[in-house]
Design a protein around this motif. Structure first.
Motif, PDB file in Angstrom:
ATOM      1  N   ILE A 141     -27.750 -40.835  75.824  1.00  0.00           N
ATOM      2  CA  ILE A 141     -27.705 -40.247  74.479  1.00  0.00           C
ATOM      3  C   ILE A 141     -26.589 -39.198  74.414  1.00  0.00           C
ATOM      4  CG2 ILE A 141     -29.007 -38.892  72.774  1.00  0.00           C
ATOM      5  CD1 ILE A 141     -30.267 -41.648  73.224  1.00  0.00           C
ATOM      6  N   ASN A 142     -25.755 -39.310  73.393  1.00  0.00           N
ATOM      7  CA  ASN A 142     -24.711 -38.316  73.127  1.00  0.00           C
ATOM      8  C   ASN A 142     -24.793 -37.920  71.662  1.00  0.00           C
ATOM      9  OD1 ASN A 142     -22.776 -38.185  75.617  1.00  0.00           O
ATOM     10  ND2 ASN A 142     -23.263 -40.352  75.342  1.00  0.00           N
ATOM     11  N   VAL A 143     -25.044 -36.659  71.405  1.00  0.00           N
ATOM     12  CA  VAL A 143     -25.142 -36.222  70.007  1.00  0.00           C
ATOM     13  C   VAL A 143     -25.006 -34.709  69.944  1.00  0.00           C
ATOM     14  CG1 VAL A 143     -27.667 -35.914  69.900  1.00  0.00           C
ATOM     15  CG2 VAL A 143     -26.442 -36.656  67.855  1.00  0.00           C
ATOM     16  N   GLU A 144     -24.540 -34.210  68.809  1.00  0.00           N
ATOM     17  CA  GLU A 144     -24.562 -32.758  68.631  1.00  0.00           C
ATOM     18  C   GLU A 144     -24.980 -32.417  67.213  1.00  0.00           C
ATOM     19  OE1 GLU A 144     -20.723 -30.685  68.782  1.00  0.00           O
ATOM     20  OE2 GLU A 144     -19.856 -32.622  69.247  1.00  0.00           O
ATOM     21  N   VAL A 145     -25.532 -31.217  67.077  1.00  0.00           N
ATOM     22  CA  VAL A 145     -25.988 -30.726  65.778  1.00  0.00           C
ATOM     23  C   VAL A 145     -25.352 -29.356  65.558  1.00  0.00           C
ATOM     24  CG1 VAL A 145     -27.993 -30.119  64.377  1.00  0.00           C
ATOM     25  CG2 VAL A 145     -28.196 -31.940  66.087  1.00  0.00           C
ATOM     26  N   LYS A 146     -24.741 -29.199  64.396  1.00  0.00           N
ATOM     27  CA  LYS A 146     -24.029 -27.950  64.100  1.00  0.00           C
ATOM     28  C   LYS A 146     -24.858 -27.033  63.192  1.00  0.00           C
ATOM     29  CE  LYS A 146     -19.271 -29.210  64.645  1.00  0.00           C
ATOM     30  NZ  LYS A 146     -19.507 -30.205  65.651  1.00  0.00           N
ATOM     31  N   PRO A 147     -24.491 -25.739  63.132  1.00  0.00           N
ATOM     32  CA  PRO A 147     -25.212 -24.828  62.242  1.00  0.00           C
ATOM     33  C   PRO A 147     -25.217 -25.339  60.800  1.00  0.00           C
ATOM     34  CG  PRO A 147     -23.702 -23.604  63.651  1.00  0.00           C
ATOM     35  CD  PRO A 147     -23.424 -25.052  63.877  1.00  0.00           C
ATOM     36  N   ARG A 148     -26.339 -25.141  60.126  1.00  0.00           N
ATOM     37  CA  ARG A 148     -26.526 -25.535  58.706  1.00  0.00           C
ATOM     38  C   ARG A 148     -26.472 -27.039  58.467  1.00  0.00           C
ATOM     39  NH1 ARG A 148     -24.585 -20.322  57.493  1.00  0.00           N
ATOM     40  NH2 ARG A 148     -25.849 -19.350  55.875  1.00  0.00           N
ATOM     41  N   GLU A 149     -26.393 -27.831  59.531  1.00  0.00           N
ATOM     42  CA  GLU A 149     -26.312 -29.281  59.346  1.00  0.00           C
ATOM     43  C   GLU A 149     -27.721 -29.865  59.244  1.00  0.00           C
ATOM     44  OE1 GLU A 149     -23.658 -32.895  61.159  1.00  0.00           O
ATOM     45  OE2 GLU A 149     -24.550 -31.537  62.612  1.00  0.00           O
ATOM     46  N   ILE A 150     -27.875 -30.849  58.355  1.00  0.00           N
ATOM     47  CA  ILE A 150     -29.150 -31.550  58.240  1.00  0.00           C
ATOM     48  C   ILE A 150     -28.953 -32.973  58.752  1.00  0.00           C
ATOM     49  CG2 ILE A 150     -30.902 -32.412  56.637  1.00  0.00           C
ATOM     50  CD1 ILE A 150     -30.387 -29.903  54.951  1.00  0.00           C
ATOM     51  N   VAL A 151     -29.592 -33.266  59.880  1.00  0.00           N
ATOM     52  CA  VAL A 151     -29.445 -34.568  60.523  1.00  0.00           C
ATOM     53  C   VAL A 151     -30.794 -35.282  60.456  1.00  0.00           C
ATOM     54  CG1 VAL A 151     -28.886 -35.775  62.672  1.00  0.00           C
ATOM     55  CG2 VAL A 151     -27.693 -33.648  62.095  1.00  0.00           C
TER      56      VAL A 151
END
Length: 232
Positions: free
Chosen positions: A29-39
């Motif tokens: 698994i490769n993924v990132e989540v940034k500030p204020r992002e809705i995933v």
């Protein structure tokens, strides 16, 4: 992977059971989540979505690969470090998990008790303020059995957001709600998360709410198979 990411995952694998019966649940698994992002994460039941969510939330130990939360590597983290991580995460589950013997305000306030430095009066005021924000200002002294399903889920959202977490993890938050209530609940989560600068990672089968996402990722048989960008 950028250092400003709230969550940054590289080559993550996860197994259950002991050899020789060991089964792989998550694959590379490769993924990132940034500030204020809705995933939003979609995919069939049993595809590994909840497992990934609990790893990100520090509720399971990382076995292989790298999982960073706020630039802190969780692989090899001890229980004390994981407890620290959990302080910065709000959790919303399908079952609201409210304590029946506590009022709405007490259920929300409990979330602040992890933070030893918040005086009780302040915790009480904060709990009331966030219940106001989820339109339950007139229900703060009611116990869960006096609330509807949608109201209980809004208490659960208030509890998750009261400590201004950096990340909110939601697992099927609308599953038990009708369409209109579910929509209200996710729009509320979206608004409060954006206001607080939190990122929101939502697992759902509910196609009616996909449009709130900045990004949709899809899990199949333990693999992240697609990353569809939604149009804003």
């Amino acid at each position: 992977m950028h250092s400003d990411s709230i969550v940054s995952i590289r080559n993550l694998n996860y197994y259950v059971g002991a050899k020789p019966l060991r089964q792989q649940i998550l694959f590379d698994i490769n993924v990132e989540v940034k500030p204020r992002e809705i995933v939003i994460m979609t995919g069939p039941s049993g595809s590994g979505k909840t497992t990934l969510l609990t790893l990100i939330g520090g509720l399971r130990s990382v076995q292989e690969g790298s999982l960073k939360f706020l630039n802190q590597e969780l692989r090899g983290a001890n229980e004390k470090q994981l407890v620290q991580v959990r302080r910065h995460i709000g959790y919303i589950f399908q079952a609201h998990n409210l304590l029946e013997f506590l009022t709405a305000r007490q259920n929300v306030q409990m979330s602040l008790e992890l933070w030893k430095d918040i005086p009780e009066q302040e915790a009480k005021a904060k709990a009331e303020e966030v219940l106001e924000a989820v339109q339950l200002g007139d229900k703060i002294d009611l116990h869960p059995q006096k609330l509807s399903g949608g109201q209980k889920q809004r208490v659960a959202i208030a509890r998750a957001l009261v400590s201004s977490p950096r990340l909110v993890l939601a697992d099927e938050p609308t599953a038990a709600l009708d369409g209109k209530t579910g929509r209200t609940v996710v729009e509320l989560m979206q608004r409060l998360a954006k206001e607080q600068g939190s990122a929101l990672l939502l697992v759902t089968h509910d196609n009616r709410i996909l449009d709130i996402a900045d990004r949709i990722i899809n899990m199949e048989d333990g693999h992240l198979v697609s990353k569809m960008l939604t149009k804003k």
